[in-house]
Write a protein that holds these residues in place. Sequence first.
Motif, PDB file in Angstrom:
ATOM      1  N   CYS A 114       0.760  -1.316   0.068  1.00  0.00           N
ATOM      2  CA  CYS A 114      -0.145   0.212   0.032  1.00  0.00           C
ATOM      3  C   CYS A 114       0.790   1.155   0.078  1.00  0.00           C
ATOM      4  N   ALA A 148       2.369   4.661  -3.202  1.00  0.00           N
ATOM      5  CA  ALA A 148       1.092   3.911  -3.607  1.00  0.00           C
ATOM      6  C   ALA A 148       0.673   3.984  -5.045  1.00  0.00           C
ATOM      7  N   PHE A 182      -4.518   3.859   2.677  1.00  0.00           N
ATOM      8  CA  PHE A 182      -5.188   4.224   1.855  1.00  0.00           C
ATOM      9  C   PHE A 182      -6.324   5.321   2.116  1.00  0.00           C
ATOM     10  N   LEU A 216      -5.821   7.752  -1.020  1.00  0.00           N
ATOM     11  CA  LEU A 216      -6.778   7.661  -2.066  1.00  0.00           C
ATOM     12  C   LEU A 216      -7.099   9.090  -2.747  1.00  0.00           C
TER      13      LEU A 216
END
Lengths: 509, 239
Positions: free
Chosen positions: A429, A448, A478, A482
């Motif tokens: 990740c 990532a 995340f 993200l």
Amino acid sequence: MATEITAPPYRVIPIIPAIKPGAMEGLKPFVANDKIQEALGFPGGLVEDWKDRAIAKMGDLLKKYRSLKVYLDACVHCGACSDKCHYFIGTQDPKNMPVARQDLMRSVYRRYFTLPGKLFPKLVGARELTKEVLDEWYSYYHQCSECRRCSVFCPYGIDTAEITMAAREILDSVGYGQKYSNEIIGKVNTIGNNLGLPGPALEDTLAGLEEDVKEDTGIDVRFPLDVKGAEVLLITPSADFFAEPHIDSLIGYAKVFHAAGISWTLSSMSSEAGNFGLFIGNYEQMRKIALRIRQAALELGVKRIVVGECGHAWRVAYSFWNTLTGIGDGAEDRFALQLQKQLDQRYRQPAHICELTWDLIEKQAITLDPEANDNLIVTFHDSCNVARGSRMGEMAGGQFEIPRSIIRAAANHFVDMSDATTREKTFCCGGGGGLLTDDLMDLRVKGALPRMEALKEVADRDGVNFMATICAICKTQFSKVLPYYGFNMRMVGGVHQLVSNAIRLGDKE
Amino acid sequence: MLFAALFYVAGITLAGGLVYRISDYLRTPAPLKIPTTPAPTTSGGVVLRMTREVLLFESLFKGSLWTWAFAVLFHGGLALVLMRHLRYFTQPVWSWVDLAQPFGIYAGFVMAIGLVGLWGRRFLVDRIRYISTPSDHLMLALLLMIALSGLSMKFLDHTDIIGVKAFFLGLEHFDPQPLPASPLLYLHLSLVATLMIIFPFSKLLHAPGVFFSPSRNQPDNPREHRHLSSWAAKLESES
Ligand code: HEM
Ligand code: SF4
Ligand code: SF4
């Protein structure tokens, strides 16, 4: 700067990036202060004779770890690993190529421990251990998440994580430790979990959760703490107690136990599955943390030990607990023998929560209604420590199949990401191995990249809007990164979050 | 006579060095279970995994197709060449060595092509150029020169093979015989002796090393079998 990072272009054919020497030079996570260091028995600050001590420590580790010795000798510089690291792909810094990362230590090993390095240092790329080299170690051995992806592709299985761990162990031994990891280990040792959440606070949180679930479902799902004589002791990452989306998985585990009628408990003394002793490569610290769990199991008299959704915790539990504490078979000291007698040997010890849930689904002891997740198109991110450092079930590769089977039982729409980024080839990740700290945010976002590209592909093609994972670090990482890639931070969640949505609670007589 | 001495020295260095290295690897414990998973769960499975690594370079195949192809050409060629060379050391020649003979002759070219390919990568691929040290280049140069000097004796300037064989059989029986006079042969043999001497001190240790790599040679059975190293067991009795 981290804030300037935007989603990179979607590569149809993933082109290996050209190297950009020095791209991440000088990046340095906060150094641990004397209090943090001394609590773990390390020197408070960089000691005066650091050079001699570092070399001596290296010699010591070379005698204790065959991995280190063979890996430092065997590399042929073939370069098969050179494009496999997410930090290299994301930063293009050549020192983030696994082989180059190893060479930072190998060059010193050659100089002090091999004949050619002593005679012809230039020829074989050997160098003195100077302060610059030590700083370089600190920087680049904290740009490795110990994810083992490189070891999959190396013809000799050379695992850069082993070298990184040795480097961090050496750095700690000369008083040059990393704040984030070492502070957390201190908290586990004194309070019992990584977050430093004391017993009463934990009790409150769990009571609050019982109310929430009651409100949601009308059913009394319990979140027991320190219940002697419970069947299962659940050891889960402490982030599950309060962080989003982790908490939804905790609710999922509780519902599974409730629906199957299994009595269970958490422990306030040992409320942490995570074991950062692994990250700093320190056997003694890792063992100390693992022994807390054995102690809790003995005190509570449980029959089974089950581990929640946490990647490196499962690696430590599955691969190392038996070695460290004798939880499985074969240990001979008094406590281990007592524990073996106490635990129910018909079950796997320890077991992953996914193994437990999948067994119950297969035996039809719990029922899932996958329609409950019909608003989701789900994909699964294999967490590196689970994928490449552990197993579930009886078959090699069960760690890939069992979580996917649970997802398929809990949701109707499941799509895998590209083969080159899943199962044993999964990408980290970007926040594992003790790097999940704000002072490394830039690195975390860049690291990532490969996972985000694979996610983008299935999001565009199949409309994937949920990425399930079974690791607390992955979830936190995340949630943070993200948005940098234009995704919604709520897109990530646990496998047991899906189970929680889908499980039938009422029909137990 | 000089060559006889050289080969005794080289032979002893190679054998002694390897014995020392291997016993060192054997002595050093692997305290934790670290197979790269998914891994075989039984020792039989581990033998298969290792066989695939050594004969097929399985992991390298996953890692880099180009490197794998050149690596197979080079190592495959080398293996055949070595087999063929056994005829200079055995009397009577073992029958399977005779079988390898027809392939062995061309294997030299295959090996050289593999080496050129591997070397080319060290110039052409920026990542590999970055990690290459002078010794990486010299190692390839050495092997390529061995291959080329050997091939030229075969195809350009024939050497007195009977004499060479007498020389090596003599070494084996501690009854040194003269080496046929030929500059190419001298070159070839000095290079080979050099290779033998540096073998145990260099990255050529990958050949024994692969068998001792914990991420490849451990079965994945930590829950069923406790794995405890001697130094870790000491911690146990202390607490
Ligand atoms: C058990 C036996 C062996 C195995 C499994 C093995 C395997 C490998 C593999 C997988 C590579 C990486 C790919 C490559 O760069 O070619 C390699 C490289 C290499 N091997 Fe071997 N090898 C073995 C024996 C030997 C021997 C006996 C020699 C030489 C006398 C040798 C010389 C080399 C060299 C020089 C390289 C580096 C090539 C380069 O610089 O790119 N190997 N080996
Ligand atoms: S272990 Fe993972 S992070 Fe570390 S060098 Fe290898 S691929 Fe990169
Ligand atoms: S794949 Fe293995 S042998 Fe090849 S460069 Fe990387 S670490 Fe070295």
